[in-house]
Design a protein around this motif. Structure first.
Motif, PDB file in Angstrom:
ATOM      1  N   LEU A   1     -69.227  -9.623  -2.773  1.00 15.15           N
ATOM      2  CA  LEU A   1     -67.924  -9.153  -3.271  1.00 15.15           C
ATOM      3  C   LEU A   1     -66.907 -10.287  -3.294  1.00 15.15           C
ATOM      4  O   LEU A   1     -66.007 -10.315  -4.133  1.00 15.15           O
ATOM      5  N   PHE A   2     -67.077 -11.244  -2.366  1.00 16.49           N
ATOM      6  CA  PHE A   2     -66.137 -12.358  -2.312  1.00 16.49           C
ATOM      7  C   PHE A   2     -66.125 -13.145  -3.610  1.00 16.49           C
ATOM      8  O   PHE A   2     -65.111 -13.718  -3.995  1.00 16.49           O
ATOM      9  N   TRP A   3     -67.251 -13.198  -4.280  1.00 16.23           N
ATOM     10  CA  TRP A   3     -67.305 -13.996  -5.501  1.00 16.23           C
ATOM     11  C   TRP A   3     -67.048 -13.134  -6.720  1.00 16.23           C
ATOM     12  O   TRP A   3     -66.642 -13.622  -7.756  1.00 16.23           O
ATOM     13  N   ARG A   4     -67.312 -11.815  -6.590  1.00 16.80           N
ATOM     14  CA  ARG A   4     -67.083 -10.952  -7.753  1.00 16.80           C
ATOM     15  C   ARG A   4     -65.627 -10.528  -7.824  1.00 16.80           C
ATOM     16  O   ARG A   4     -65.008 -10.564  -8.874  1.00 16.80           O
ATOM     17  N   ARG A   5     -65.097 -10.076  -6.710  1.00 19.06           N
ATOM     18  CA  ARG A   5     -63.697  -9.626  -6.670  1.00 19.06           C
ATOM     19  C   ARG A   5     -63.039 -10.230  -5.430  1.00 19.06           C
ATOM     20  O   ARG A   5     -62.911  -9.560  -4.405  1.00 19.06           O
ATOM     21  N   PRO A   6     -62.629 -11.485  -5.512  1.00 23.44           N
ATOM     22  CA  PRO A   6     -62.126 -12.168  -4.310  1.00 23.44           C
ATOM     23  C   PRO A   6     -60.988 -11.424  -3.619  1.00 23.44           C
ATOM     24  O   PRO A   6     -60.966 -11.310  -2.391  1.00 23.44           O
ATOM     25  N   LEU A   7     -60.080 -10.881  -4.414  1.00 27.73           N
ATOM     26  CA  LEU A   7     -58.903 -10.264  -3.810  1.00 27.73           C
ATOM     27  C   LEU A   7     -59.299  -9.009  -3.032  1.00 27.73           C
ATOM     28  O   LEU A   7     -58.886  -8.801  -1.890  1.00 27.73           O
ATOM     29  N   LEU A   8     -60.137  -8.192  -3.670  1.00 30.55           N
ATOM     30  CA  LEU A   8     -60.584  -6.967  -3.012  1.00 30.55           C
ATOM     31  C   LEU A   8     -61.323  -7.306  -1.718  1.00 30.55           C
ATOM     32  O   LEU A   8     -61.123  -6.676  -0.677  1.00 30.55           O
ATOM     33  N   ALA A   9     -62.178  -8.321  -1.801  1.00 31.86           N
ATOM     34  CA  ALA A   9     -62.942  -8.716  -0.616  1.00 31.86           C
ATOM     35  C   ALA A   9     -62.013  -9.238   0.470  1.00 31.86           C
ATOM     36  O   ALA A   9     -62.215  -8.968   1.656  1.00 31.86           O
ATOM     37  N   THR A  10     -60.978  -9.968   0.067  1.00 27.13           N
ATOM     38  CA  THR A  10     -60.027 -10.471   1.057  1.00 27.13           C
ATOM     39  C   THR A  10     -59.310  -9.318   1.744  1.00 27.13           C
ATOM     40  O   THR A  10     -59.160  -9.307   2.971  1.00 27.13           O
ATOM     41  N   PHE A  11     -58.900  -8.326   0.943  1.00 26.97           N
ATOM     42  CA  PHE A  11     -58.252  -7.151   1.531  1.00 26.97           C
ATOM     43  C   PHE A  11     -59.185  -6.491   2.527  1.00 26.97           C
ATOM     44  O   PHE A  11     -58.795  -6.135   3.643  1.00 26.97           O
ATOM     45  N   PHE A  12     -60.433  -6.314   2.093  1.00 21.17           N
ATOM     46  CA  PHE A  12     -61.377  -5.607   2.960  1.00 21.17           C
ATOM     47  C   PHE A  12     -61.606  -6.402   4.243  1.00 21.17           C
ATOM     48  O   PHE A  12     -61.636  -5.833   5.341  1.00 21.17           O
ATOM     49  N   SER A  13     -61.736  -7.720   4.111  1.00 24.60           N
ATOM     50  CA  SER A  13     -61.925  -8.539   5.318  1.00 24.60           C
ATOM     51  C   SER A  13     -60.733  -8.381   6.238  1.00 24.60           C
ATOM     52  O   SER A  13     -60.891  -8.277   7.460  1.00 24.60           O
ATOM     53  N   ALA A  14     -59.528  -8.377   5.655  1.00 24.17           N
ATOM     54  CA  ALA A  14     -58.338  -8.224   6.488  1.00 24.17           C
ATOM     55  C   ALA A  14     -58.398  -6.902   7.241  1.00 24.17           C
ATOM     56  O   ALA A  14     -58.102  -6.838   8.442  1.00 24.17           O
ATOM     57  N   MET A  15     -58.807  -5.837   6.551  1.00 21.13           N
ATOM     58  CA  MET A  15     -58.906  -4.526   7.205  1.00 21.13           C
ATOM     59  C   MET A  15     -59.925  -4.573   8.341  1.00 21.13           C
ATOM     60  O   MET A  15     -59.689  -4.069   9.434  1.00 21.13           O
ATOM     61  N   LEU A  16     -61.082  -5.170   8.048  1.00 20.30           N
ATOM     62  CA  LEU A  16     -62.130  -5.198   9.070  1.00 20.30           C
ATOM     63  C   LEU A  16     -61.699  -6.036  10.265  1.00 20.30           C
ATOM     64  O   LEU A  16     -61.941  -5.674  11.417  1.00 20.30           O
ATOM     65  N   LEU A  17     -61.025  -7.152   9.986  1.00 18.61           N
ATOM     66  CA  LEU A  17     -60.571  -7.984  11.092  1.00 18.61           C
ATOM     67  C   LEU A  17     -59.508  -7.250  11.900  1.00 18.61           C
ATOM     68  O   LEU A  17     -59.412  -7.397  13.117  1.00 18.61           O
ATOM     69  N   SER A  18     -58.727  -6.431  11.201  1.00 19.99           N
ATOM     70  CA  SER A  18     -57.721  -5.654  11.920  1.00 19.99           C
ATOM     71  C   SER A  18     -58.400  -4.617  12.805  1.00 19.99           C
ATOM     72  O   SER A  18     -57.998  -4.396  13.945  1.00 19.99           O
ATOM     73  N   LEU A  19     -59.463  -3.995  12.280  1.00 20.62           N
ATOM     74  CA  LEU A  19     -60.214  -3.059  13.118  1.00 20.62           C
ATOM     75  C   LEU A  19     -60.784  -3.780  14.333  1.00 20.62           C
ATOM     76  O   LEU A  19     -60.849  -3.239  15.429  1.00 20.62           O
ATOM     77  N   ALA A  20     -61.213  -5.025  14.112  1.00 19.04           N
ATOM     78  CA  ALA A  20     -61.787  -5.787  15.217  1.00 19.04           C
ATOM     79  C   ALA A  20     -60.704  -6.321  16.149  1.00 19.04           C
ATOM     80  O   ALA A  20     -61.020  -6.793  17.231  1.00 19.04           O
ATOM     81  N   GLY A  21     -59.447  -6.257  15.713  1.00 16.43           N
ATOM     82  CA  GLY A  21     -58.361  -6.702  16.578  1.00 16.43           C
ATOM     83  C   GLY A  21     -58.172  -8.203  16.600  1.00 16.43           C
ATOM     84  O   GLY A  21     -57.943  -8.783  17.654  1.00 16.43           O
TER      85      GLY A  21
END
Lengths: 484, 510
Positions: A368-388
């Motif tokens: 997803l990072f290469w197909r939709r970088p922005l969406l993947a960045t958002f998702f990573s931010a969410m996951l990192l937030s879940l991870a604290g």
């Protein structure tokens, strides 16, 4: 009923009015965009009403059922804001599906109304009222996509189990009523004020009530329904179920415990301790074995409510109440932002799929990072937030929980949080890692306008609150001070 | 302000590199070079900035070059406390310099998403700079975690065959130990609050409080674990060989060169000064762990056939010296530790660059498939020899100064551990010379095994990265006084603060 009473109810009245208007609009014109516009304007108006009430009115009871205070308004506003974002996401989700989806948004508003009532309730009658309003609308929202078998299964499961848990809850309330002769939180508190130790009936009642609430909050060992329902429900519904419904119920739990002072009963604390510990461990360990994003998020939400309970339990220590209540509220806000964002990504990914499932297989996110970088960045931010991880609001939330836990000396639970976070990292990072792989499919993923904006705003909120949480911290501090 | 500007330069440089990638694939690395150069220029005025004495505790003052305190989350007494002294300045300078080297070493190696790569590189650097200059414990923890994510991505996206496993292991080890530290930080802050009624995370306020010894011991352990995992000390080292081996060259350079130093820095700055008594209590254990790490790392390094893995294990061995030096806590041994940090930063970064260059040319890291490379790549061979003898502790080069001072200082504290640690110099020579022999000397084996791949020598770009590091190592090896002048006042104040009376050495340095 006098004018100030009505004014104090303004948020509830506004939202009710909006629901009626939306119903009329749907009757005249079946146009999803129009409905969505009405809903979002309506939610914005409700938020404005909340702000007006909070600025202009003193805290007060409106009938013994409803209390309008800072606490209620805080929970109402996060519920309404959450519903606003989910509304936009739901629009994007349903817009491409070409079926009659207008009522979905109306049901969502009804459920939101239930959530607000929960936030305001100071009495078991209004509690049940709000609870059922949330629940009944949710059954329909879960089974909304009629084309698939899975959502029906999920709805049925939720319907039956939720019914059972409501019955349990009522049974427990009956016990409490038998002992205290009152259904209002304050009345119960007064009637039990002299008790050093809980009497048997109070214990039985409280246990049943807590079991019912634990079910709705999907705490272990009452969590079995969560993954299936999360998976079967359409993504926006899942987001709604995970945030608004749980947030409202937690608001009641916290208010009830603070006014009832349930923290003085050892036995209740002990059972909550085990529930929290189990939720953290079970949620995190079972999440390890999932290959579907929605199931991972379901188990991780079990763990997160477990973390929330650690903050909640911190109120049991002498002098720990203020910080504990703050921590619970802040953590819940962080949980709202992050969960809505994470399911928002799933919503957008599922937007253009023809399958009867949402796009939630881990393999569908590869590259997803290469197909939709922005969406993947958002998702990573969410996951990192879940991870604290820092820079996200989830970090501040977890920091708050740690602070409250250390303050009250809950070392076992803190150890569980550390272990749980470690395990959690593994499955969050696994998703991020798979997004960085070489893409296997080159399917076009469209990012719809409304949903994209909603997700963008949630992401901005996530980072802003993660870097500069002071305004929200001050807000929850003052609310917690008023409550204790 | 300087520190904030430096971090901003790196943060923004990283973002710019990422954004510009879609437009031009060569520009990102130039942007990185430019922002690193700018950061370095910003650092220059600090070299002769006026010193401001700030009180630490117990009437001890320390010299600071800059101090900023701006409220951040008043509810918890959390502020942006950025302060820089000689020690921080040295490490920040090392960070920026190795950042420059890392960019050069990744110059032609990265094909995939070069802009995003540079972004992660820059953000790692900024995070590390933040760690070195934050003196609010919350802020410190914040940066401590922030630097992990870009490093994780560097390994996970651009790493080698087992990148997923290595990246995960790296992140889990550091994050979990970090959370334990967070609990310790909070406990410390709350204990301070209960004593003084002031809720603060400010390092200066938290120093020098008497805490119940039992509690202090557990808190110290929280800090100790986080820093020793990062260092890495035996038995927490197992993430390091995997992460280093699988990481792309530039990330290995940063990991070995500066990320490991954050652990050592934490021990010197936080663990011992905050809990001097508790640290003294475990000093024997910690020194033993250091000595075991030295020998164990050397032993495992000797057993490797993978060149990168060998260098990674040699890091375990070298950082063991740092652990011994810090916990001996004599003025000499701490000075030695700081010197070892700098020298190890240079020598290991260079060795990883050489390993990366070999892999880039030969597509293997297996030393058994190499041999006799000196003939075709004499410059590379000579440089490799230089850094290998540096890392085995040849007098006249920086590493020798560090190790010698550590051993000298530690001898006064614990003879037997020091003697054990000294054996590390012998074992170090074994694996280092073995690797040199296998790769650059002996029969030319590789053409037969690799189908006659040509083996270009170091080019201009690589020499630009290598020569300053060689000069640096020789300089601090022959004339280490400037480094001591920079860090001594800081170390002396910390030393005085902890009030240990190990003044058993013959005073040599001012």
């Amino acid at each position: 009923m006098i004018t100030t009473d009505l004014l104090a109810l303004l948020p509830i009245i506004t939202l009710t009015g909006v629901i009626l208007v939306v119903m009329m609009v749907i009757a005249f014109a079946r146009n999803l965009a129009l409905t969505c516009l009405c809903c979002s304007i309506g939610l914005a108006l409700t938020l404005a009403a909340i702000a007006w009430v909070s600025i202009n009115l003193e805290p007060q009871y409106v009938t013994p059922l409803i209390v309008v205070d800072e606490y209620a308004l805080l929970f109402s506003s996060i519920i309404v804001i959450g519903a606003f974002f989910i509304c936009l996401l739901a629009y994007s989700y349903h817009a491409d599906r070409g079926e009659n989806q207008d009522e979905y948004l109306m049901l969502m508003l009804l459920s939101t109304l239930g959530g607000i009532i929960l936030a305001h309730s100071a009495h078991f009658a209004s509690f049940i009222l709000g609870l059922e309003l949330v629940g009944v609308s949710l059954y329909a929202m879960i089974s909304y996509p009629v084309r698939g078998f899975f959502s029906l299964e999920a709805a049925l499961k939720y319907l039956i189990l939720s019914g059972v848990s409501s019955a349990t809850l009522l049974f427990g309330i009956a016990f409490l009523f038998a002992v205290t002769g009152s259904l209002s939180f304050q009345g119960m508190a007064d009637a039990t004020a002299h008790m050093e130790h809980a009497s048997v009936f109070v214990l039985i009642g409280a246990t049943f009530v807590l079991a019912g609430i634990a079910f709705k909050l999907s705490l272990a060992p009452f969590h079995m329904w969560t993954p299936d329902v999360y998976e079967g429900a359409p993504a926006p519904t899942t987001a709604f179920l995970a945030t608004v419904s749980k947030g409202g119920i937690f608001a009641v739990l916290l208010r009830f415990f603070v006014s009832f002072d349930g923290f003085r009963f050892e036995a209740i604390l002990e059972s909550l301790f085990w529930v929290a510990l189990l939720s953290i461990l079970v949620g995190n360990i079972l999440a390890l074995m999932q290959d579907k994003i929605k199931r991972v998020l379901a188990y991780s939400s079990i763990a997160h409510i477990g973390y929330l309970l650690v903050g909640f339990l911190a109120a049991s220590a002498v002098g720990g109440k203020q910080l504990a209540i703050e921590a619970s509220m802040f953590f819940l806000i962080a949980y709202f932002v992050t969960t809505i964002g994470a399911f928002g990504v799933v919503t957008i990914m599922s937007g253009s799929t023809e399958s009867e499932h949402d796009t939630d297989q881990l393999s569908q996110y590869e590259g997803l990072f290469w197909r939709r970088p922005l969406l993947a960045t958002f998702f990573s931010a969410m996951l990192l937030s879940l991870a604290g991880i820092p820079l996200t609001v989830g970090f501040i939330g977890k920091f708050y929980i740690f602070a409250a836990g250390v303050q009250s000396g809950l070392w076992q639970l803190l150890a569980a949080v550390v272990v749980g976070s470690g395990i959690g990292l593994y499955y969050y990072l696994r998703i991020i890692f798979s997004m960085t792989k070489q893409p296997v499919s080159e399917d076009e993923i469209d990012i719809p306008l409304a949903g994209g904006w909603a997700l963008g705003m949630v992401s901005v909120l996530l980072v802003v609150l993660g870097v500069y949480p002071t305004p929200v911290v001050e807000w929850v501090t003052s609310v917690a001070r008023a409550l204790t | 302000m300087t520190m904030i500007l430096i971090m901003l330069t790196l943060f923004i440089g990283g973002l710019a590199a990422w954004m510009i990638e879609g437009w031009n694939r060569d520009l990102p690395r130039w942007i990185s070079i430019a922002s690193i150069t700018l950061a370095a220029l910003l650092l220059v005025p600090l070299l002769d900035a006026p010193v401001e004495m700030l009180p630490l505790a117990h009437g001890v003052s320390a010299p600071w070059l800059e101090y900023i305190n701006v409220p951040w989350i008043p509810r918890f007494g959390i502020s942006f406390v950025f302060a820089i002294d000689g020690l921080s300045l040295l490490l920040v300078a090392l960070t920026i310099f190795l950042g420059f080297v890392a960019v050069l070493s990744s110059w032609s190696e990265i094909e995939k998403r070069p802009g995003f790569f540079q972004f992660n590189l820059m953000w790692t650097l900024a995070g590390v700079v933040g760690v070195f200059v934050s003196l609010d414990l919350f802020l410190f923890f914040f940066f401590w975690e922030v630097m992990l994510i870009p490093m994780y991505l560097l390994i996970a996206i651009w790493g080698h065959e087992k990148k997923s496993y290595a990246a995960m292991k790296f992140f889990l080890f550091t994050q979990v130990s970090g959370l334990i530290m967070l609990v310790a930080i909070l406990a410390l802050v709350l204990v301070h609050y209960s004593q003084s009624g002031v809720l603060t995370f400010n390092y200066f306020d938290l120093l020098g409080h008497s805490i119940d010894p039992d509690l202090a011991f557990w808190m110290m352990c929280g800090f100790f674990v986080a820093f020793v995992v990062k260092l890495p000390g035996f038995p927490f080292h197992s993430w390091l060989p995997d992460a280093h081996t699988q990481a792309p060259t530039a990330a290995s350079v940063l990991l070995a060169g500066i990320l490991l130093k954050t652990g050592a820095y934490g021990l010197i700055r936080f663990t011992v000064p905050l809990f001097p008594d508790a640290a003294a209590e475990i000093s024997t254990l910690a020194m033993s762990l250091g000595a075991i790490g030295i020998l164990y790392g050397a032993l495992l390094a000797f057993g490797q056939s993978d060149f990168k893995r060998l260098v990674a294990y040699s890091s375990v061995s070298h950082m063991g010296f740092v652990l011994v030096g810090v916990f001996a806590w004599t003025e000499l041994s701490i000075q030695g530790s700081v010197m070892q940090m700098v020298a190890h930063g240079f020598s290991t970064a260079a060795l990883f660059m050489i390993a990366g260059a070999l892999q880039h040319r030969l597509h293997t890291r297996n030393m058994n498939e190499m041999g006799g490379l000196w003939q075709e790549a004499p410059r590379m061979g000579a440089i490799a020899m230089f850094f290998i003898v540096a890392s085995l502790g040849m007098p006249g080069l920086g590493n020798f100064v560090g190790e010698f001072l550590i051993l000298l200082g530690a001898f006064a504290v614990n003879k037997w551990i020091t003697i054990l640690a000294t054996l590390g110099l012998v074992t170090g020579a074994m694996y280092a010379l073995m690797s040199l022999q296998k790769v650059f000397q002996g029969e030319r084996e590789y053409p037969h095994k690799n189908g006659g791949i040509s083996m270009p020598d170091f080019g201009m770009r690589e020499m630009i990265a290598m020569i300053p590091m060689m000069i640096g190592l020789i300089y601090i090896g022959v004339y280490p006084q400037p480094v001591f002048d920079l860090v001594n006042p800081v170390l002396a104040s910390l030393y005085e603060l902890t009030g240990t009376n190990n003044k058993t050495w013959v005073g040599v340095l001012p």
